[in-house]
Design an enzyme around this catalytic site. Structure first.
Site, PDB file in Angstrom:
ATOM      1  N   GLY A  10       0.821  -1.211   0.000  1.00  0.00           N
ATOM      2  CA  GLY A  10       0.000   0.000   0.000  1.00  0.00           C
ATOM      3  C   GLY A  10       0.850   1.253   0.000  1.00  0.00           C
ATOM      4  N   SER A  12       1.549   3.494  -2.313  1.00  0.00           N
ATOM      5  CA  SER A  12       1.304   4.551  -3.292  1.00  0.00           C
ATOM      6  C   SER A  12       0.637   5.780  -2.691  1.00  0.00           C
ATOM      7  CB  SER A  12       0.446   4.020  -4.442  1.00  0.00           C
ATOM      8  OG  SER A  12      -0.832   3.635  -3.978  1.00  0.00           O
ATOM      9  N   SER A  13       0.104   5.680  -1.475  1.00  0.00           N
ATOM     10  CA  SER A  13      -0.594   6.819  -0.889  1.00  0.00           C
ATOM     11  C   SER A  13      -0.643   6.692   0.626  1.00  0.00           C
ATOM     12  CB  SER A  13      -2.030   6.919  -1.437  1.00  0.00           C
ATOM     13  OG  SER A  13      -2.792   5.791  -1.050  1.00  0.00           O
ATOM     14  N   GLY A  14      -1.060   7.777   1.278  1.00  0.00           N
ATOM     15  CA  GLY A  14      -1.313   7.755   2.708  1.00  0.00           C
ATOM     16  C   GLY A  14      -0.139   7.300   3.547  1.00  0.00           C
ATOM     17  N   ASP A  49      -1.170  -6.491  -6.146  1.00  0.00           N
ATOM     18  CA  ASP A  49      -2.477  -6.488  -5.512  1.00  0.00           C
ATOM     19  C   ASP A  49      -2.422  -7.565  -4.436  1.00  0.00           C
ATOM     20  OD1 ASP A  49      -5.115  -6.987  -4.752  1.00  0.00           O
ATOM     21  OD2 ASP A  49      -5.923  -6.698  -6.762  1.00  0.00           O
ATOM     22  N   TYR A 141     -15.659  -3.204   8.827  1.00  0.00           N
ATOM     23  CA  TYR A 141     -14.280  -2.699   8.873  1.00  0.00           C
ATOM     24  C   TYR A 141     -13.652  -3.001  10.228  1.00  0.00           C
ATOM     25  CZ  TYR A 141     -10.358   0.548   9.021  1.00  0.00           C
ATOM     26  OH  TYR A 141      -9.094   1.086   9.159  1.00  0.00           O
ATOM     27  N   ALA A 143     -14.478  -5.321  12.293  1.00  0.00           N
ATOM     28  CA  ALA A 143     -14.282  -6.770  12.414  1.00  0.00           C
ATOM     29  C   ALA A 143     -12.982  -7.204  11.738  1.00  0.00           C
ATOM     30  CB  ALA A 143     -15.469  -7.514  11.811  1.00  0.00           C
ATOM     31  N   SER A 144     -12.686  -6.627  10.581  1.00  0.00           N
ATOM     32  CA  SER A 144     -11.452  -6.998   9.878  1.00  0.00           C
ATOM     33  C   SER A 144     -10.221  -6.579  10.667  1.00  0.00           C
ATOM     34  CB  SER A 144     -11.431  -6.379   8.472  1.00  0.00           C
ATOM     35  OG  SER A 144     -11.196  -4.976   8.514  1.00  0.00           O
ATOM     36  N   THR A 176      -5.740  10.938   5.186  1.00  0.00           N
ATOM     37  CA  THR A 176      -5.322  10.093   4.063  1.00  0.00           C
ATOM     38  C   THR A 176      -6.377  10.127   2.980  1.00  0.00           C
ATOM     39  OG1 THR A 176      -6.398   8.029   4.730  1.00  0.00           O
ATOM     40  CG2 THR A 176      -4.268   8.529   5.748  1.00  0.00           C
TER      41      THR A 176
END
Length: 259
Positions: A10, A12-14, A49, A141, A143-144, A176
């Protein structure tokens, strides 16, 4: 300080983007993996991915072929999903878990044998304060992230004897691109009033830390021989976690649902 070979998802951003920049500036070798590979800063960019096993396996193989080792894995890639538990389509909920949990698990399982063999390494899982608390319209969200925290705790206990550190980062409110209108899924049905109220609270709130704050915390973990297992970081992180631990359940429920 010895330069580390780092793989970040991840990137590419934030938070991932900020972390890649922070580690490159600190002199580490960084492989930044993302779907939007052109936006990965510095270091080495990898198209990946996390839900595609072939992508994940290729990324790990590339780093090992070029560097011979992976010292640090930062599992940062993640997505959000907001709406009432009743409203969110289950296929979207399953995809959320594929990214936020199973993608992390697959990549970790590929990297871990090499760390065990070398007797060293760090696995940094970027969760959220959402991994300890629960808010309305964020059930899937949360829960994940709860699942990610449990997986992280068990993994830390399992690999301690092999010299591998496993660390959990718990960002609070961060500025973000990770945004979704909470009314998108539940803004018209039975939960529309709650969705509108929660959206208005989010839109009127001020603050939110720059992702660089989290990136600095991750760099300190990467460069520490014995990092703490948990790192709450960013706007309101410690405050919200403290309130959740202190208040009775109904009191916390009333706090987060008041309009």
């Amino acid at each position: 300080m010895t330069a580390k070979i780092c793989l970040i998802t991840g990137a590419s951003s934030g938070i991932g983007h900020a972390t890649a920049l922070e580690l490159v500036r600190a002199g580490h070798t960084v492989y930044g993996a993302a779907r939007r590979v052109r936006q990965v800063p510095g270091g080495h960019a990898l198209a990946m991915d996390v839900t595609n096993p072939a992508d994940v396996e290729h990324a790990v193989r590339t780093v090992l072929d070029e560097q011979g080792r992976i010292d640090v894995l930062v599992n940062n890639a993640g997505i959000g999903l907001y709406g009432a538990v009743e409203d969110v389509p289950l296929d979207q909920a399953r995809h959320l878990f594929e990214v936020n949990l199973f993608g992390v698990a697959h990549l970790t399982r590929l990297v871990l044998p090499h760390m065990r063999e070398r007797g060293s390494g760090s696995i940094v899982n970027v969760s959220s304060i959402a991994g300890e608390i629960a808010l309305p319209l964020g059930g899937w969200y949360h829960a994940s992230k709860h699942a990610l925290e449990a997986l992280t705790d068990s993994l830390r206990q399992e690999v301690k004897a092999f010299g591998v550190n496993v660390v959990l980062i718990q960002p609070g409110l961060i500025k973000t691109e990770f945004e979704q209108d909470i009314r998108e899924i539940s803004g018209r049905g039975a939960y529309r009033d709650l969705a509108q109220a929660m959206a208005e609270r989010a839109e009127s709130s001020t603050g939110g830390s720059d992702p660089a704050v989290v990136a600095t915390a991750i760099r300190k973990v990467v460069e520490s021989a014995h990092p703490r297992p948990r790192h709450p970081v960013g706007h309101l992180a410690r405050t919200v976690l403290w309130l959740n631990r202190l208040l009775p359940d109904r009191a916390f429920d009333n706090l987060v649902t008041k309009r």
